[in-house]
Motif scaffolding. Structure first.
Motif, mmCIF file in Angstrom:
data_model
loop_
_atom_site.group_PDB
_atom_site.id
_atom_site.type_symbol
_atom_site.label_atom_id
_atom_site.label_comp_id
_atom_site.label_asym_id
_atom_site.label_seq_id
_atom_site.Cartn_x
_atom_site.Cartn_y
_atom_site.Cartn_z
ATOM 1 N N GLY A 221 0.849 -1.484 -0.022
ATOM 2 C CA GLY A 221 -0.072 0.009 0.056
ATOM 3 C C GLY A 221 0.746 1.253 -0.287
ATOM 4 O O GLY A 221 0.608 2.294 -0.768
ATOM 5 N N GLY A 224 2.310 1.916 -3.149
ATOM 6 C CA GLY A 224 1.476 2.010 -4.339
ATOM 7 C C GLY A 224 1.278 0.969 -5.347
ATOM 8 O O GLY A 224 1.385 1.172 -6.498
ATOM 9 N N TYR A 245 -3.725 -3.278 3.554
ATOM 10 C CA TYR A 245 -3.167 -2.770 2.225
ATOM 11 C C TYR A 245 -4.042 -1.505 1.811
ATOM 12 O O TYR A 245 -3.332 -0.318 1.482
ATOM 13 N N ARG A 246 -5.328 -1.381 1.846
ATOM 14 C CA ARG A 246 -5.944 -0.201 1.562
ATOM 15 C C ARG A 246 -5.953 0.844 2.471
ATOM 16 O O ARG A 246 -5.704 2.043 2.114
ATOM 17 N N PHE A 249 -2.621 2.517 1.495
ATOM 18 C CA PHE A 249 -2.247 2.940 0.168
ATOM 19 C C PHE A 249 -1.991 4.191 -0.279
ATOM 20 O O PHE A 249 -2.607 5.297 0.419
ATOM 21 N N PRO A 258 -5.989 1.465 -5.118
ATOM 22 C CA PRO A 258 -5.596 0.216 -4.614
ATOM 23 C C PRO A 258 -5.932 -0.852 -5.741
ATOM 24 O O PRO A 258 -7.024 -0.662 -6.424
#
Length: 373
Positions: A221, A224, A245-246, A249, A258
């Motif tokens: 994240g 990117g 992860y999100r 990001f 994402p």
């Protein structure tokens, strides 16, 4: 709106009674078929010293798959970075990207780092967590790998993969070096530049793969990069992984938003009963992994009938078996739709193992016909 893309994760499984050569030829045959069926990418896993899996050299096999196909993206799911240098990875995959431009994915995983870390730290069992259902998706209790990590087989793999005394660099540093070598702006601590040939300037698509909400998810994240989460290996933590992860990001030159692919075990046949028959050996196969023995050649369905099976065996494999999507095309498509909706997956990565390679091809065909139209 077009359907969510489907892709393939292949372990080049060895079937009981067949050879490693048979398994590798089956992989090339499957790749040709799924390209025709409309799958988006074809990834090869990396496993070592396992009798039932032939994907020990993914870069070599990726080159063979790319040569046997013409349009499908081909890549690693994932390179084990712990026993590799950033330069060796970029040179290998840069060679592939030079030969097959616009088609090569470089998936990176922390599994190698975790192997070293496991040998250096006391084993702490994973705390028990209750099963739950989130909007129709089963999130089972988390499996503890403490016994697997303590097995003699695990120690042997580590001893054979790593040079004596070798210590892998931190994962974040290794990923940064890979990206810098591809971009062509790598400099060491003394300011000396280095250029990967082949590799520099290629259009390699770099992914990070992860099974939890830990470093891999957060790093993907922050950089990117696209991220692949494992519902098939660690279903208990898939939501943690995609959320981490999100949350981390940051838009990059690679992605403005994402992008998540979620991997899942699937077996499809014309009917639910036929699919369950094909999947019958799966618990025995998973048991071989979870006991530390390593994946055995995938058994024939008839050979698992009447095998001794205890409550402890059931508990050992329950999370994997309960989250394998098995059934007729419409049954599995419904389950995949739930997985996509709950995880927000932009793409689904399907892995299918059957004893007969023809059944595996048929499973991917039936799913594509139902899902992709």
């Amino acid at each position: 709106m077009p359907p969510t893309p489907l892709s393939v994760l292949d372990l080049a499984p060895v079937s009981a009674g067949s050879s490693v050569g048979d398994a590798l030829r089956a992989t090339l045959d499957l790749a040709r078929h799924v390209e025709d069926f409309g799958y988006h990418r074809y990834w090869l896993a990396e496993h070592h010293l396992v009798r039932g899996v032939a994907s020990s050299a993914p870069a070599v096999l990726i080159g063979q798959v790319a040569a046997a196909t013409s349009t499908i993206r081909v890549g690693s799911g994932a390179v084990q970075t712990g026993h590799r240098s950033a330069l060796s990875v970029v040179e290998e995959f840069g060679t592939l990207a030079t030969l097959y431009p616009g088609r090569i994915d470089l998936g990176l995983g922390r599994s190698g780092q975790r192997r070293v870390e496991a040998g250096q730290a006391p084993l702490v069992p994973t705390p028990a967590t209750p099963a739950r259902v989130v909007d129709g998706l089963l999130i089972p209790p988390q499996f503890s790998y403490a016994k697997v990590l303590a097995s003699p087989r695990f120690a042997q793999i580590s001893a054979l993969l790593y040079q004596p005394g070798a210590v892998p660099p931190p994962f974040a540093e290794q990923v940064a070096d890979v990206l810098a070598l591809i971009r062509g702006d790598y400099h060491d601590a003394d300011g000396l530049d280095a250029h990967a040939v082949p590799g520099e300037g290629t259009d390699l698509e770099v992914w990070l793969l992860g099974s939890s909400g830990g470093e891999s998810a957060r790093l993907a994240g922050a950089l990117g990069l696209p991220f692949a989460a494992n519902y098939h290996v660690s279903p208990a933590t898939v939501l943690d992984a995609v959320t981490a992860y999100r949350d981390a990001f940051q838009p990059s030159s690679t992605l403005a938003e994402p992008y998540v692919v979620v991997a899942v075990d699937v077996v499809v046949a014309p009917t639910d009963d036929a699919a369950r028959q094909l999947a019958a050996p799966y618990p025995v196969w998973v048991r071989s992994i979870r006991t530390g023995e390593g994946a055995i050649p995938f058994p024939r369905p008839a050979d698992v009938v009447g095998l001794p099976w205890s409550d402890a065996d059931q508990e050992l494999v329950a999370d994997r078996v309960d989250t394998q999507f098995v059934g007729a095309p419409e049954t599995v498509a419904g389950l995949l739709g739930t997985l996509r909706d709950v995880t927000g997956a932009d793409e689904l990565l399907v892995t299918t193992i059957t004893h007969d390679p023809a059944d595996r091809v048929a499973s991917y065909r039936l799913l594509a016909e139902q899902w992709l139209g």
